[in-house]
Design an enzyme around this catalytic site. Structure first.
Site, PDB file in Angstrom:
ATOM      1  N   ARG A  31      50.883 -55.262 -63.724  1.00 42.68           N
ATOM      2  CA  ARG A  31      51.861 -55.654 -62.643  1.00 42.68           C
ATOM      3  C   ARG A  31      52.008 -54.665 -61.561  1.00 42.68           C
ATOM      4  O   ARG A  31      53.071 -54.219 -61.189  1.00 42.68           O
ATOM      5  CB  ARG A  31      53.372 -56.143 -63.290  1.00 42.68           C
ATOM      6  CG  ARG A  31      53.259 -57.286 -63.927  1.00 42.68           C
ATOM      7  CD  ARG A  31      54.681 -57.986 -64.047  1.00 42.68           C
ATOM      8  NE  ARG A  31      54.535 -59.070 -64.955  1.00 42.68           N
ATOM      9  CZ  ARG A  31      55.514 -59.181 -66.017  1.00 42.68           C
ATOM     10  NH1 ARG A  31      56.526 -58.345 -66.045  1.00 42.68           N
ATOM     11  NH2 ARG A  31      55.388 -60.315 -66.903  1.00 42.68           N
ATOM     12  N   ARG A  35      57.407 -55.879 -57.698  1.00 51.21           N
ATOM     13  CA  ARG A  35      58.668 -55.481 -57.021  1.00 51.21           C
ATOM     14  C   ARG A  35      59.145 -54.001 -57.086  1.00 51.21           C
ATOM     15  O   ARG A  35      60.284 -53.694 -56.611  1.00 51.21           O
ATOM     16  CB  ARG A  35      59.651 -56.066 -57.821  1.00 51.21           C
ATOM     17  CG  ARG A  35      59.356 -58.085 -57.208  1.00 51.21           C
ATOM     18  CD  ARG A  35      60.224 -58.626 -58.071  1.00 51.21           C
ATOM     19  NE  ARG A  35      60.201 -58.935 -59.275  1.00 51.21           N
ATOM     20  CZ  ARG A  35      60.927 -59.570 -60.406  1.00 51.21           C
ATOM     21  NH1 ARG A  35      61.829 -60.041 -59.938  1.00 51.21           N
ATOM     22  NH2 ARG A  35      60.364 -59.763 -61.480  1.00 51.21           N
ATOM     23  N   ARG A  44      57.401 -59.471 -49.479  1.00 49.34           N
ATOM     24  CA  ARG A  44      58.013 -60.455 -49.961  1.00 49.34           C
ATOM     25  C   ARG A  44      59.136 -61.038 -49.095  1.00 49.34           C
ATOM     26  O   ARG A  44      59.394 -62.195 -49.235  1.00 49.34           O
ATOM     27  CB  ARG A  44      58.215 -60.379 -51.495  1.00 49.34           C
ATOM     28  CG  ARG A  44      57.067 -60.358 -52.409  1.00 49.34           C
ATOM     29  CD  ARG A  44      56.389 -61.687 -52.478  1.00 49.34           C
ATOM     30  NE  ARG A  44      56.953 -62.882 -52.461  1.00 49.34           N
ATOM     31  CZ  ARG A  44      57.954 -63.374 -53.650  1.00 49.34           C
ATOM     32  NH1 ARG A  44      57.450 -62.564 -54.721  1.00 49.34           N
ATOM     33  NH2 ARG A  44      58.456 -64.221 -53.704  1.00 49.34           N
ATOM     34  N   ASP A  80      48.002 -64.629 -59.576  1.00 50.07           N
ATOM     35  CA  ASP A  80      49.031 -65.189 -60.481  1.00 50.07           C
ATOM     36  C   ASP A  80      48.331 -66.020 -61.648  1.00 50.07           C
ATOM     37  O   ASP A  80      47.490 -66.593 -61.561  1.00 50.07           O
ATOM     38  CB  ASP A  80      50.214 -65.847 -59.908  1.00 50.07           C
ATOM     39  CG  ASP A  80      51.513 -66.074 -60.904  1.00 50.07           C
ATOM     40  OD1 ASP A  80      52.054 -65.147 -61.083  1.00 50.07           O
ATOM     41  OD2 ASP A  80      51.710 -67.289 -61.559  1.00 50.07           O
ATOM     42  N   TYR A 158      52.899 -72.701 -70.621  1.00 53.82           N
ATOM     43  CA  TYR A 158      53.683 -72.821 -69.410  1.00 53.82           C
ATOM     44  C   TYR A 158      53.665 -74.518 -68.841  1.00 53.82           C
ATOM     45  O   TYR A 158      54.741 -75.063 -68.512  1.00 53.82           O
ATOM     46  CB  TYR A 158      53.183 -72.121 -68.341  1.00 53.82           C
ATOM     47  CG  TYR A 158      53.407 -70.834 -67.996  1.00 53.82           C
ATOM     48  CD1 TYR A 158      55.107 -70.566 -67.748  1.00 53.82           C
ATOM     49  CD2 TYR A 158      52.822 -69.746 -68.379  1.00 53.82           C
ATOM     50  CE1 TYR A 158      55.482 -69.260 -67.366  1.00 53.82           C
ATOM     51  CE2 TYR A 158      53.560 -68.183 -68.154  1.00 53.82           C
ATOM     52  CZ  TYR A 158      54.651 -68.144 -67.584  1.00 53.82           C
ATOM     53  OH  TYR A 158      55.243 -66.986 -67.333  1.00 53.82           O
TER      54      TYR A 158
END
Length: 352
Positions: A31, A35, A44, A80, A158
């Site tokens: 990652r 963020r 974003r 993703d 998921y």
């Protein structure tokens, strides 16, 4: 010519993945385009997650952010795990503050049988184009590019749960009550995962990683019955064209089974010493700093980095990484200091 004069980030990373000698421990961060970087947050603020994923130029921009900021040894394409499920017929939404939500989760045999298995070149075209676009820039830096996909079990969980979960109740119910349906679902996912990984390699990825982030939800017995056979199919079908990293978390109790499923490099979380893990898997390893340690001051972070590195010192076959993805509130200065420290070799001589 010395080894250090011969190696660049690309050769250093690929040699470590093959267990060959390197001049310094290569580093990348799961990652790493995320963020914790203010430039990513700015992107974003202007663009929704799906917009960035489906716009190759934006995905390239995000891919390059961490390698522009730190002295990393590899880039990983910004993508993703879940978009392949969209191509199969599931409705996936990335909800701010909540994460991915699947609005039509798989709960019946009929829903599983309706899933399509279209080619990655059709359903994942933006990601593949992003790989093609970023490749020349990374070539100019002599830097490798990592592609990735979710493992069949993680994708299945998921799809069945409809999003993140703590107990995997729906997933386990399907496994236990409908083993034939589980098999059909997993075989479809094997096909989708292998096609996506091979397509990424064809587009220019030097290495691919298979994320089985949720494999630790199971015990040893269930992993061996319901997960390992399908993971093994993925790794066997990928062959040896490029290094394939097999990453999982919470699986220390059956790391031998993870390794038996396949992968040229085994990613290890922070719950066991990395040298002990390598003794079990008998191949190169990746990891395994606790991402939470990056939240502390350097006087606390450095001993944790030292611990990872000294356990592997002299062994070879080590790609330094975190034991999972970097946390959003991680200080950027800590990341820079960690990467530079790993590369410096000071840890091997007791210098801080």
């Amino acid at each position: 010519m010395s080894l250090s004069a011969e190696l660049n980030s690309r050769t250093r990373f690929l040699r470590a993945c093959r267990g060959e000698s390197v001049d310094r421990v290569p580093v990348w961060i799961m990652r790493q385009a995320g963020r914790y970087l203010s430039a990513y947050r700015a992107i974003r603020e202007k663009h929704a997650m799906m917009t960035v994923l489906n716009t190759p130029e934006l995905a390239v921009q995000v891919t390059l952010l961490p390698v522009d900021t730190f002295d990393l040894d590899a880039a990983i394409i910004f993508a993703d795990l879940l978009p392949p499920l969209i191509g199969m017929g599931l409705s996936v939404e990335f909800v701010p503050g909540k994460g991915p939500v699947i609005h039509n989760p798989l709960r019946t045999n009929k829903a599983i049988d309706r899933l399509s298995v279209p080619p990655a070149e059709e359903t994942m075209a933006p990601t593949l184009e992003a790989i093609r676009l970023v490749r020349p820039e990374l070539n100019s830096r002599e830097m490798p590019l990592i592609g990735f996909a979710g493992a069949p079990f993680t994708l299945a969980s998921y799809a069945i749960e409809g999003g993140a979960t703590r107990d995997f109740a729906h997933t386990k119910t399907l496994m236990y009550h409908e083993p034939a349906a589980w098999n059909r679902l997993m075989l479809k996912l094997v096909g989708v995962v292998v096609d996506l990984l091979k397509s990424q390699v064809g587009a220019g990825a030097d290495c691919v990683q298979v994320f089985d982030s949720w494999a630790g939800a199971l015990g040893r017995y269930d992993y061996q019955r319901f997960v390992q056979p399908y993971s093994r199919m993925v790794f066997e079908q990928m062959g040896n064209a490029v290094p394939v990293i097999h990453f999982s978390t919470g699986t220390s109790a059956y790391l031998d089974l993870i390794a038996a499923a396949g992968g040229h490099v085994i990613g290890v979380d922070w719950r066991m010493d990395l040298d002990a893990a390598q003794d079990i898997v008998q191949r190169p390893v990746m990891g395994n700093l606790d991402p939470g340690t990056l939240l502390g001051p350097w006087r606390e972070l450095r001993p944790h980095v030292d611990d990872v590195l000294t356990h592997m010192h002299g062994r070879g076959g080590h790609v330094f990484n975190l034991g999972h993805g970097i946390l959003p509130n991680t200080p950027v200065d800590n990341v820079r200091r960690m990467v530079d420290y790993v590369h410096s070799g000071d840890w091997a001589h007791g210098r801080s």
